[in-house]
Structures are given as structure tokens and as C-alpha cells.
Motif scaffolding. Structure first.
Motif, PDB file in Angstrom:
ATOM      1  N   THR A 156       0.803  -1.214   0.000  1.00 17.68           N
ATOM      2  CA  THR A 156       0.000   0.000   0.000  1.00 17.68           C
ATOM      3  C   THR A 156       0.840   1.271   0.000  1.00 17.68           C
ATOM      4  O   THR A 156       0.334   2.350  -0.288  1.00 17.68           O
ATOM      5  CB  THR A 156      -0.937   0.005   1.223  1.00 17.68           C
ATOM      6  N   THR A 157       2.120   1.162   0.330  1.00 21.03           N
ATOM      7  CA  THR A 157       3.043   2.299   0.284  1.00 21.03           C
ATOM      8  C   THR A 157       4.285   1.882  -0.484  1.00 21.03           C
ATOM      9  O   THR A 157       4.838   0.813  -0.228  1.00 21.03           O
ATOM     10  CB  THR A 157       3.450   2.747   1.705  1.00 21.03           C
ATOM     11  N   VAL A 158       4.721   2.714  -1.425  1.00 20.13           N
ATOM     12  CA  VAL A 158       5.911   2.389  -2.200  1.00 20.13           C
ATOM     13  C   VAL A 158       6.741   3.652  -2.414  1.00 20.13           C
ATOM     14  O   VAL A 158       6.206   4.738  -2.630  1.00 20.13           O
ATOM     15  CB  VAL A 158       5.553   1.744  -3.558  1.00 20.13           C
ATOM     16  N   GLU A 159       8.047   3.491  -2.308  1.00 18.30           N
ATOM     17  CA  GLU A 159       9.000   4.533  -2.700  1.00 18.30           C
ATOM     18  C   GLU A 159       9.378   4.281  -4.148  1.00 18.30           C
ATOM     19  O   GLU A 159       9.553   3.128  -4.553  1.00 18.30           O
ATOM     20  CB  GLU A 159      10.231   4.454  -1.790  1.00 18.30           C
ATOM     21  N   ILE A 160       9.496   5.348  -4.948  1.00 21.63           N
ATOM     22  CA  ILE A 160       9.863   5.210  -6.352  1.00 21.63           C
ATOM     23  C   ILE A 160      11.050   6.117  -6.658  1.00 21.63           C
ATOM     24  O   ILE A 160      11.006   7.319  -6.375  1.00 21.63           O
ATOM     25  CB  ILE A 160       8.689   5.545  -7.288  1.00 21.63           C
ATOM     26  N   LYS A 161      12.076   5.531  -7.259  1.00 24.25           N
ATOM     27  CA  LYS A 161      13.291   6.264  -7.597  1.00 24.25           C
ATOM     28  C   LYS A 161      13.306   6.650  -9.069  1.00 24.25           C
ATOM     29  O   LYS A 161      12.721   5.979  -9.918  1.00 24.25           O
ATOM     30  CB  LYS A 161      14.527   5.395  -7.318  1.00 24.25           C
ATOM     31  N   SER A 162      14.050   7.714  -9.371  1.00 13.84           N
ATOM     32  CA  SER A 162      14.433   7.984 -10.748  1.00 13.84           C
ATOM     33  C   SER A 162      15.709   7.175 -11.008  1.00 13.84           C
ATOM     34  O   SER A 162      15.950   6.164 -10.365  1.00 13.84           O
ATOM     35  CB  SER A 162      14.650   9.482 -10.955  1.00 13.84           C
ATOM     36  N   GLY A 163      16.522   7.592 -11.961  1.00 12.15           N
ATOM     37  CA  GLY A 163      17.802   6.920 -12.157  1.00 12.15           C
ATOM     38  C   GLY A 163      17.994   6.258 -13.502  1.00 12.15           C
ATOM     39  O   GLY A 163      19.066   5.729 -13.791  1.00 12.15           O
ATOM     40  N   TYR A 164      16.952   6.302 -14.357  1.00 15.57           N
ATOM     41  CA  TYR A 164      17.093   5.765 -15.699  1.00 15.57           C
ATOM     42  C   TYR A 164      16.971   6.869 -16.758  1.00 15.57           C
ATOM     43  O   TYR A 164      16.763   6.578 -17.938  1.00 15.57           O
ATOM     44  CB  TYR A 164      16.049   4.681 -15.962  1.00 15.57           C
ATOM     45  N   GLY A 165      17.121   8.101 -16.327  1.00 16.13           N
ATOM     46  CA  GLY A 165      17.134   9.225 -17.266  1.00 16.13           C
ATOM     47  C   GLY A 165      18.541   9.778 -17.417  1.00 16.13           C
ATOM     48  O   GLY A 165      19.070   9.913 -18.505  1.00 16.13           O
ATOM     49  N   LEU A 166      19.150  10.124 -16.276  1.00 16.04           N
ATOM     50  CA  LEU A 166      20.552  10.542 -16.184  1.00 16.04           C
ATOM     51  C   LEU A 166      20.886  11.753 -17.052  1.00 16.04           C
ATOM     52  O   LEU A 166      22.017  11.901 -17.536  1.00 16.04           O
ATOM     53  CB  LEU A 166      21.487   9.371 -16.484  1.00 16.04           C
ATOM     54  N   SER A 167      19.905  12.620 -17.237  1.00 19.28           N
ATOM     55  CA  SER A 167      20.115  13.959 -17.791  1.00 19.28           C
ATOM     56  C   SER A 167      19.196  14.889 -17.015  1.00 19.28           C
ATOM     57  O   SER A 167      18.278  14.426 -16.314  1.00 19.28           O
ATOM     58  CB  SER A 167      19.801  14.012 -19.289  1.00 19.28           C
ATOM     59  N   VAL A 168      19.417  16.175 -17.133  1.00 17.56           N
ATOM     60  CA  VAL A 168      18.607  17.126 -16.362  1.00 17.56           C
ATOM     61  C   VAL A 168      17.122  16.948 -16.675  1.00 17.56           C
ATOM     62  O   VAL A 168      16.290  16.768 -15.780  1.00 17.56           O
ATOM     63  CB  VAL A 168      19.072  18.574 -16.647  1.00 17.56           C
ATOM     64  N   ALA A 169      16.777  16.983 -17.951  1.00 13.33           N
ATOM     65  CA  ALA A 169      15.361  16.900 -18.325  1.00 13.33           C
ATOM     66  C   ALA A 169      14.768  15.536 -17.993  1.00 13.33           C
ATOM     67  O   ALA A 169      13.633  15.437 -17.509  1.00 13.33           O
ATOM     68  CB  ALA A 169      15.201  17.212 -19.812  1.00 13.33           C
ATOM     69  N   GLU A 170      15.534  14.466 -18.240  1.00 14.55           N
ATOM     70  CA  GLU A 170      14.993  13.129 -18.051  1.00 14.55           C
ATOM     71  C   GLU A 170      14.807  12.765 -16.576  1.00 14.55           C
ATOM     72  O   GLU A 170      13.838  12.091 -16.212  1.00 14.55           O
ATOM     73  CB  GLU A 170      15.888  12.100 -18.738  1.00 14.55           C
ATOM     74  N   GLU A 171      15.718  13.199 -15.723  1.00 12.54           N
ATOM     75  CA  GLU A 171      15.545  12.918 -14.301  1.00 12.54           C
ATOM     76  C   GLU A 171      14.356  13.683 -13.730  1.00 12.54           C
ATOM     77  O   GLU A 171      13.572  13.145 -12.944  1.00 12.54           O
ATOM     78  CB  GLU A 171      16.829  13.248 -13.529  1.00 12.54           C
ATOM     79  N   ALA A 172      14.195  14.942 -14.142  1.00  5.81           N
ATOM     80  CA  ALA A 172      13.036  15.717 -13.691  1.00  5.81           C
ATOM     81  C   ALA A 172      11.741  15.069 -14.190  1.00  5.81           C
ATOM     82  O   ALA A 172      10.745  14.977 -13.460  1.00  5.81           O
ATOM     83  CB  ALA A 172      13.147  17.157 -14.174  1.00  5.81           C
ATOM     84  N   ARG A 173      11.752  14.595 -15.438  1.00  5.01           N
ATOM     85  CA  ARG A 173      10.566  13.933 -15.996  1.00  5.01           C
ATOM     86  C   ARG A 173      10.228  12.672 -15.218  1.00  5.01           C
ATOM     87  O   ARG A 173       9.062  12.431 -14.854  1.00  5.01           O
ATOM     88  CB  ARG A 173      10.806  13.594 -17.467  1.00  5.01           C
ATOM     89  N   SER A 174      11.233  11.864 -14.927  1.00  3.65           N
ATOM     90  CA  SER A 174      10.986  10.618 -14.192  1.00  3.65           C
ATOM     91  C   SER A 174      10.372  10.893 -12.825  1.00  3.65           C
ATOM     92  O   SER A 174       9.440  10.201 -12.398  1.00  3.65           O
ATOM     93  CB  SER A 174      12.297   9.844 -14.032  1.00  3.65           C
ATOM     94  N   LEU A 175      10.881  11.880 -12.134  1.00  2.34           N
ATOM     95  CA  LEU A 175      10.372  12.183 -10.794  1.00  2.34           C
ATOM     96  C   LEU A 175       8.986  12.809 -10.849  1.00  2.34           C
ATOM     97  O   LEU A 175       8.147  12.548  -9.978  1.00  2.34           O
ATOM     98  CB  LEU A 175      11.356  13.096 -10.065  1.00  2.34           C
ATOM     99  N   ARG A 176       8.750  13.616 -11.863  1.00  2.00           N
ATOM    100  CA  ARG A 176       7.410  14.197 -12.011  1.00  2.00           C
ATOM    101  C   ARG A 176       6.379  13.095 -12.204  1.00  2.00           C
ATOM    102  O   ARG A 176       5.290  13.125 -11.605  1.00  2.00           O
ATOM    103  CB  ARG A 176       7.406  15.162 -13.201  1.00  2.00           C
ATOM    104  N   ILE A 177       6.703  12.081 -13.005  1.00  2.00           N
ATOM    105  CA  ILE A 177       5.787  10.960 -13.214  1.00  2.00           C
ATOM    106  C   ILE A 177       5.671  10.121 -11.943  1.00  2.00           C
ATOM    107  O   ILE A 177       4.571   9.725 -11.536  1.00  2.00           O
ATOM    108  CB  ILE A 177       6.269  10.116 -14.411  1.00  2.00           C
ATOM    109  N   ALA A 178       6.788   9.852 -11.275  1.00  2.27           N
ATOM    110  CA  ALA A 178       6.751   9.075 -10.031  1.00  2.27           C
ATOM    111  C   ALA A 178       5.862   9.734  -8.987  1.00  2.27           C
ATOM    112  O   ALA A 178       5.132   9.054  -8.255  1.00  2.27           O
ATOM    113  CB  ALA A 178       8.163   8.896  -9.484  1.00  2.27           C
ATOM    114  N   ALA A 179       5.912  11.073  -8.928  1.00  2.00           N
ATOM    115  CA  ALA A 179       5.143  11.808  -7.917  1.00  2.00           C
ATOM    116  C   ALA A 179       3.639  11.703  -8.136  1.00  2.00           C
ATOM    117  O   ALA A 179       2.854  12.019  -7.229  1.00  2.00           O
ATOM    118  CB  ALA A 179       5.566  13.276  -7.905  1.00  2.00           C
TER     119      ALA A 179
END
Length: 399
Positions: free
Chosen positions: A129-152
Motif C-alpha cells: 500500500t506504500t511504495v518509494e519510487i526512484k528515478s535513475g534511468y534518465g541521467l540527464s537534467v530533463a529526463e531525471e526531472a521527468r521521471s520524478l514528475r511521473i513518479a510523484a
């Protein structure tokens, strides 16, 4: 107005309240009242208050929802061939991460979102019921921000892992990449992240780079997490303790000094106040999927270290979303008792996320719970691979 909900005729209720010296706080013949998405009352079934609605557990076990404190769900692509190669004898080095980076960068927002939604639904069906989600498969400024925006969109526990590996375009300039992570990438990622993490391993980031990145994350207001000591002995565990990390994850290869540092970091009881201990989060799915030695959970527990279990769900080294599977592995392969494994997968995960509202079923906690098709929590290890989760409630709502 949803109104109140009573879950009664509970044969075994795991509360994790620690009462009577039992960490699981097991109650027999119990009931639980939910109001406004939270646990309002827990007690003997014969004293259960009236409620607007009722779920009859019919003698089954009821547990807090699993808290998966380590997962990598924002990615694209498939690494099944890599898994097959490992099963044929090739060692795991972490090098396949760059394969996923290429696929993730090429994917659309909708494709990434669909993967997270699918995996999150798998987890929920299996009691998470609770999960932490990491970025880490973008590894560029735009891609890491995108990954976290989707995770959030799927969790409040998001982790910036720009320091997963050095991407191919910076292979000969690791210092420049660390500067990028500490500067523009962190600035773009921080608004969507609660935590910062580094893969502190040979072939990834050394102690000096990890310390610099984590210090920048702390200065930006992010909490510290750390991948440490997965591939061999190293400085990661002691660095995490030094920096007050909420958790160090993997902990496969530990020295006596590492264990002493983790045990010495435990300074308060996390349920009664803000936690300051560094949790050792163990990820047995990674050892299963890489044919690596399992962490010695018994050694950690006997030393007084707080231990959590998590899936490490990712496409390369642990493509499982199943916390029940990890509980069974922990009991069979890591010398944990079933009670210790269940605590680590619920309350332990909450401690690793420094959360006091999940991982327990006590008044005031979030009403996240699972009803098993079994009379006791023991069946999670006793019957591995069997779909034992009858029903899940998240925020008091049946899912």
C-alpha cells in the motif's frame, strides 16, 4: 461521506504496536474500526463498536499493508535476455543499467506512466500500500526531472537517483557528471523529490563522489538514502551512517565495523518520535535474480540493527513486485523468522521511509491493510508463491 467501516471476526490481527514484548503486537479474535481513512479503534471483536459498513474477515489474518521502501518503477524496455545470461553463468556487474537508460530516454511520458501504473497495480494486489519510487534511468537534467514528475503522480516518497551510474556520454568525465548532478540536475529534480540516493559501488560512484552528491541533496532539503555494499565490501554503509541516512540498501557484504555503525546509529524508538536510526534495507529479490550471496539478516538483527525488506523492483536485477515473495526469501535464505520478516516488510519499511502513519494498525495510523486467505501471517513464508492476499484496503477503501 464514506462513513465508518468495521473489519471484524479477525482471527489474527498484526498491529505492530510492540505491546507485551511482541513486535507484531498480535491480537486474537479482534476487530478494527476505520473512520476517515484512518484506524479509529482496535480491540476484541466482542467489544466492537457499531459502524456504517462491515467486512467480515471470517477468521482470517489481517496485517498492515506492506511498505516497499526501495523500487525503480520509472523505466522502459526489457532485460529478460540479460537475466537469462546470468542464469547461464554470467556475473552481474550493474552495467545493464545503461541499456535501460537508452530505452527510457526514448519512451514517451505516457509509456513511462503506463509502466508505473501497471507495476503499482501489481504491488497493490499483493498487499503493498506504500511504495518509494526512484528515478535513475534518465541521467540527464530533463529526463531525471521527468521521471520524478511521473513518479510523484503515484507516491509521495520519490527519490532522486541521478547518481545511479555515469551515463555513456560522461564515461570519460565522471567529475563533470557529478557536477551536473549536484547543480542543474538537482535543481530540476528537487521540486519532485523527497529523497536523494547514490549507487555507491565499484563501477558507479566512489565515497568522495557519493558524499559530495548527498551533501548537496541535504542542502537542498532532501533526505538521504544510499545503495551500499551490494557488489562487495565498500565505504557505503559507514558513509550512510555518517550522513544520517534514513536507510542504506542492499547491505550484502558487511564488515563488523559496518554492523557496529548501523547498530550504533539506532538512537530512538521510531514509533515514539522522529526516527534518527539508519535502517538496513535488504533486497533479497536482487540476490535471487543475480545468483549472488544473500545478506545475513540474522547477523544484523542479533546486533540490534533495524532491518527493512523491499523488492528493489527494476527491469534488470530484481524484476519482482511481490513483497510476499521477498518475505519468503528472507525466511528461507536470510535466517529471519516469519515474524521478523513480516515486521521488516511493514514497520521496517515505514522506518526506512521515516513514516509513522503506515506500517502499523493502531489508532491514528492510515487504514492500509490486507486480509489474507490464511489464518496467520506464518503462511506468507509457509506457502511461498501462493496468492494469499484476499483483499486490500488503502486509506480505508477496498481496492
Amino acid at each position: 461521506m464514506i462513513g465508518s467501516l468495521l473489519v471484524d471476526h479477525i482471527g489474527e490481527l498484526v498491529t505492530n504496536d510492540g505491546r507485551g514484548g511482541d513486535p507484531l503486537g498480535v491480537r486474537r479474535d479482534a476487530a478494527l474500526l476505520i473512520e476517515d481513512g484512518k484506524v479509529a479503534w482496535v480491540g476484541p471483536a466482542r467489544y466492537a463498536p457499531a459502524a456504517d459498513r462491515r467486512i467480515d474477515a471470517d477468521g482470517a489474518a489481517v496485517l498492515p499493508g506492506f511498505v516497499d521502501s526501495h523500487a525503480h518503477l520509472v523505466f522502459a524496455g526489457d532485460r529478460a535476455a540479460e537475466f537469462a545470461a546470468r542464469m547461464a553463468g554470467e556475473p552481474y556487474t550493474g552495467g545493464g543499467i545503461r541499456t535501460t537508460v537508452g530505452a527510457t530516454r526514448a519512451a514517451s511520458d505516457d509509456d513511462l506512466r503506463a509502466t508505473v501504473r501497471r507495476l503499482r497495480a501489481e504491488m497493490l494486489r499483493q498487499g503493498t500500500t506504500t511504495v518509494e519510487i526512484k528515478s535513475g534511468y534518465g541521467l540527464s537534467v530533463a529526463e531525471e526531472a521527468r521521471s520524478l514528475r511521473i513518479a510523484a503522480e503515484f507516491t509521495e516518497d520519490t527519490t532522486f537517483l541521478g547518481a545511479h551510474v555515469v551515463p555513456a556520454e560522461y564515461a570519460d568525465r565522471p567529475d563533470d557528471y557529478v557536477g551536473l548532478v549536484c547543480g542543474p540536475m538537482l535543481a530540476a529534480a528537487a521540486p519532485y523529490a523527497r529523497w536523494i540516493d547514490v549507487f555507491c559501488e565499484r563501477g558507479a560512484f566512489d565515497a568522495d563522489h557519493a558524499r559530495a552528491i548527498l551533501a548537496c541533496g541535504q542542502a537542498a532539503g532532501l533526505g538521504v538514502r544510499l545503495h551500499a555494499n551490494q557488489l562487495g565490501p565498500g565505504p557505503g554503509v559507514q558513509l550512510g551512517v555518517e550522513l544520517g541516512a534514513a536507510s542504506v540498501d542492499h547491505c550484502t557484504h558487511l564488515t563488523d565495523a559496518d554492523i557496529d555503525a548501523l547498530a550504533g546509529s539506532t538512537t530512538v524508538e521510531w514509533l515514539s518520535g522522529p526516527p534518527t536510526n539508519t535502517v538496513a534495507t535488504l533486497l533479497p529479490g536482487a540476490e535471487f535474480s543475480t545468483r549472488s550471496p544473500y545478506p545475513d539478516a540474522r547477523r544484523l538483527l542479533d546486533a540490534g540493527v533495524t532491518v527493512a525488506l523491499a523488492t528493489d523492483c527494476n527491469p534488470g536485477s530484481s524484476y519482482t513486485s511481490s513483497m510476499p515473495f521477498c518475505v519468503a526469501l528472507a525466511v528461507r535464505e536470510m535466517r529471519m523468522t516469519p515474524a521478523e520478516a513480516v515486521w521488516a516488510a511493514t514497520a521496517g519499511g515505514a522506518a526506512a521511509l521515516r513514516r509513522t502513519d503506515v506500517g502499523r494498525l493502531t489508532p491514528g495510523a492510515r487504514a492500509d491493510l490486507m486480509i489474507l486467505d490464511a489464518p496467520t501471517h506464518l503462511h506468507l513464508a509457509y506457502r511461498p508463491g501462493v496468492p494469499l492476499i484476499r483483499q486490500v484496503l488503502h486509506n480505508g477503501v477496498p481496492r
